[in-house]
Design a protein around this motif. Structure first.
Motif, PDB file in Angstrom:
ATOM      1  N   VAL A 100       0.632  -1.577   0.383  1.00  0.00           N
ATOM      2  CA  VAL A 100       0.283   0.028  -0.245  1.00  0.00           C
ATOM      3  C   VAL A 100       0.748   1.149   0.076  1.00  0.00           C
ATOM      4  O   VAL A 100       1.066   2.081  -0.617  1.00  0.00           O
ATOM      5  N   TRP A 101       1.786   1.083   0.513  1.00  0.00           N
ATOM      6  CA  TRP A 101       2.624   2.350   0.990  1.00  0.00           C
ATOM      7  C   TRP A 101       3.789   2.291  -0.527  1.00  0.00           C
ATOM      8  O   TRP A 101       3.657   4.198  -1.102  1.00  0.00           O
ATOM      9  N   ASN A 153       1.208   4.329  -3.300  1.00  0.00           N
ATOM     10  CA  ASN A 153       0.839   5.204  -2.895  1.00  0.00           C
ATOM     11  C   ASN A 153       1.791   6.060  -3.276  1.00  0.00           C
ATOM     12  O   ASN A 153       1.439   7.437  -3.493  1.00  0.00           O
ATOM     13  N   HIS A 201      -3.122  -3.755  -5.594  1.00  0.00           N
ATOM     14  CA  HIS A 201      -2.475  -2.526  -5.739  1.00  0.00           C
ATOM     15  C   HIS A 201      -1.630  -2.087  -6.852  1.00  0.00           C
ATOM     16  O   HIS A 201      -1.168  -0.939  -6.935  1.00  0.00           O
TER      17      HIS A 201
END
Length: 351
Positions: A29-30, A33, A71
């Motif tokens: 996720v990090w 993003n 993701h």
């Protein structure tokens, strides 16, 4: 020519005990993003990625790929830098490198080497299950303590050390050949494969094995004052992985390439975040594109000044801005006059 894939990020410098850096999904996720498209995953954190399970289970590999796909991420390569280091350890480094292995092997060099060899081989099978064609690692080192020869250069010592290094790696290279995956040695000071000459020496010893290849990291070449652009010209056929890491060498009157036993901040040669150092990445991306490199551009963040969060965010954008989307046609196609044979003969005065 090919358009390089990227940006990717090597997770080794970011894995931590706190969220989001303590789980694969949190890291995914990090990274997503921040605009990354792929993760280079080290194999020494079982809670992030279990290479032994991956070697044995296609379902596990599919689950890992599924987590990342949610993701918009892929795996660029797996990494066994620490395990590769343990394939060849000079006795002087037995204690400091002991922490790279499970406790039961830490003080038993032979058992530690066998364990490390097994893990690196399992990474070949895991890579194949994951659909990867390249793997990042270190060569390990037997000759490194004798880098600057005093007593004077002992040719027999270096001959024997490289023969032994090849003896240990050949079965591993053959395993990677079986699974169709390239072994990409990060050419790096502290490893026996630390420059072009040492890589060539090893390549000769393994009979130019097709799976013996290079992870290109210009920072380690620049800090040795090697021409990293000519290096691409010489070794481009063997470059199968790429770390985007910057560095600077600030010549001074107190210390040089060897660093004077100083911390990174005080050294003449220092690692920096991409764009903050002296590496000519525009020329690097141009050369890799020219030679048809088809792999990933992967950020390896190391900087003696900037914090990691800023380095990762800026690094993603930096790579995106340097990737060259190759053209599908020549820029002067508009002036094409045709290729009719009779017309060409007329132009040449042949008819």
């Amino acid at each position: 020519m090919n358009t390089l894939k990227g940006p990717g990020i090597f997770l080794a410098q970011f894995i931590d005990s706190t969220p989001p850096f303590n789980s694969l999904e949190g890291l995914a996720v990090w990274a997503a993003n921040l605009g990354f498209k792929a993760l280079q995953i080290p194999c020494n954190h079982k809670h992030i990625f279990d290479v032994e399970k991956a070697a044995a289970s296609q379902q596990y590999c599919d689950d890992v790929k599924g987590i990342l796909a949610e993701h918009g991420l892929q795996i660029s390569e797996l990494s066994t830098h620490l395990e590769g280091q343990l394939v060849a350890v000079h006795p002087a480094y037995n204690q400091p490198f002991g922490g790279f292995a499970p406790k039961e092997f830490a003080n038993d060099p032979q058992a530690r080497q066998e364990w490390a060899t097994g893990i690196v081989k399992k990474a070949a099978q895991a890579s194949a299950r994951l659909g990867l064609n390249a793997h990042a690692t270190f060569s390990g080192s037997l000759a490194w303590p004798y880098l600057y020869p005093w007593p004077p250069h002992n040719a027999a010592l270096f001959d024997e050390s490289f023969k032994e290094l090849a003896r240990r790696w050949l079965p591993i290279l053959n395993t990677y050949e079986e699974y169709g995956v390239d072994v990409c040695y990060e050419v790096h000071p502290s490893e026996d494969l630390h420059d072009g000459a040492s890589f060539e020496r090893f390549l000769d010893e393994v009979d130019h094995h097709p799976r013996c290849n290079i992870l290109f990291d210009p920072s380690h070449l620049h800090l040795q004052q090697i021409d990293y652009l000519e290096y691409i010209d010489i070794y481009h056929e063997r470059i199968k992985a790429f770390h985007v890491k910057d560095a600077e060498y600030n010549k001074n009157g107190r210390s040089g390439v060897y660093g004077g036993y100083q911390p990174w901040l005080q050294r003449a040669g220092r690692f920096r975040s991409p764009g903050d150092g002296q590496i000519d990445f525009k020329s690097i991306f141009s050369k890799l594109t020219q030679y048809g490199y088809s792999g990933w551009a992967v950020l390896e963040w190391e900087c003696c000044l900037k914090n990691s969060e800023d380095g990762a965010r800026e690094g993603s954008k930096f790579i995106q801005e340097h990737i060259i989307n190759v053209s599908s046609r020549a820029f002067d196609d508009f002036a094409e006059t045709g290729n009719d044979v009779n017309e060409i003969k007329k132009m040449l005065g042949l008819i």
